[in-house]
Write an enzyme that holds these catalytic residues in place. Structure first.
Site, PDB file in Angstrom:
ATOM      1  N   GLU A  91       5.285   6.730  -0.318  1.00 39.13           N
ATOM      2  CA  GLU A  91       6.317   6.905  -1.324  1.00 39.13           C
ATOM      3  C   GLU A  91       5.409   6.290  -2.422  1.00 39.13           C
ATOM      4  OE1 GLU A  91       8.807   2.781   0.213  1.00 39.13           O
ATOM      5  OE2 GLU A  91       7.291   4.515   0.475  1.00 39.13           O
ATOM      6  N   CYS A 113       9.508   1.438   6.533  1.00 33.68           N
ATOM      7  CA  CYS A 113       9.178   0.410   6.630  1.00 33.68           C
ATOM      8  C   CYS A 113      10.797  -0.115   7.246  1.00 33.68           C
ATOM      9  CB  CYS A 113       9.080   0.172   4.620  1.00 33.68           C
ATOM     10  SG  CYS A 113       8.658  -2.055   5.640  1.00 33.68           S
ATOM     11  N   HIS A 148       3.927   2.486   3.879  1.00 35.58           N
ATOM     12  CA  HIS A 148       4.713   3.534   2.482  1.00 35.58           C
ATOM     13  C   HIS A 148       3.849   4.294   2.604  1.00 35.58           C
ATOM     14  CE1 HIS A 148       7.918  -0.200   1.997  1.00 35.58           C
ATOM     15  NE2 HIS A 148       6.799  -0.577   2.043  1.00 35.58           N
TER      16      HIS A 148
END
Length: 240
Positions: A179, A88, A177
């Site tokens: 994660e 990001c 993202h």
């Protein structure tokens, strides 16, 4: 192996990737730049991960630490040529630090959305054994408008042409993202800037919709994160 992690807000840490690092016995040291942490000697680390945050790459007056952070990223990738992973804001900072440009993402991408690997992405070792089209969590109003010279675009979406890129052999970044954990959406919606962008993009019911879709796709998120993590570690290990 030691991983240096640049963080810009408490709730944006390596997320699910922390469990994989722990499992492999890999030390990772967070640098909380927004809290005034100093950037340590880069030579002491084997990989640099740069996480997300609510600030933009050009907010240097409000966040002056962005200037030394960009310098560190530039030195890490261009001079030291060490492995890099940006997510990001970390994707945008890589572009900005190396001479690319970032600009407004119109419309904003907020929610669980499709990302498609390019031909180069399908052949890239970071994305080995991952689907060509996958659902990813997005939460951004800025995008990489012009990648740095020599960058290879690895993924795209309908409204964002640079969802992932590679620079050199071992510097990768993604706008989305990977994660994500089960509590990520609830943690991030508490950040005023993120809450505002969510409501502006998805309306008052946006949080419920995003939470539901994140839950529905969580097993795929975690599986993809582990595969990308494994690919990253394998690639940088073979480079030593």
């Amino acid at each position: 192996m030691k991983v240096l992690v640049f963080q810009h807000i408490d709730c944006e840490h390596p997320g699910s990737l922390r469990e994989f690092l722990k499992r492999d016995g890999i030390q990772w040291d967070p640098v909380n730049l927004d809290q005034g942490d100093a950037i340590p000697a880069l030579e002491d680390y084997d990989a640099l991960w740069v996480m997300g945050g609510p600030m933009d790459v050009w907010d240097v007056e409000d966040h002056p630490w962005l200037i030394p952070e960009k310098a560190a990223i530039r030195r890490w990738v261009s001079d030291l040529k060490k492995p890099y992973l940006g997510l990001c804001l970390g994707h945008q900072l890589l572009a900005d630090a190396l001479g690319g440009t970032c600009g407004p993402q119109v419309p904003s991408e907020v929610g669980v959305l499709d990302v498609t690997l390019t031909d180069a992405g399908q052949a890239d070792p970071l994305f080995a054994e991952t689907p060509k089209v996958q659902k990813c969590l997005q939460w951004h109003s800025v995008r990489v408008a012009q990648p740095p010279e020599g960058a290879i675009v690895l993924a795209k979406s309908e409204t964002c042409p640079v969802q992932a890129m590679r620079i050199g052999r071992h510097a990768w970044s993604m706008q989305y993202h990977v994660e994500i954990e089960p509590d990520t959406v609830s943690n991030w919606v508490a950040v005023p800037a993120y809450h505002k962008s969510l409501v502006n993009t998805l309306g008052d019911e946006g949080y419920a919709k995003m939470s539901r879709e994140a839950d529905e796709n969580m097993s795929d998120f975690l599986s993809s994160a582990e595969q990308i993590y494994r690919n990253f570690i394998a690639e940088i290990s073979s480079a030593h």
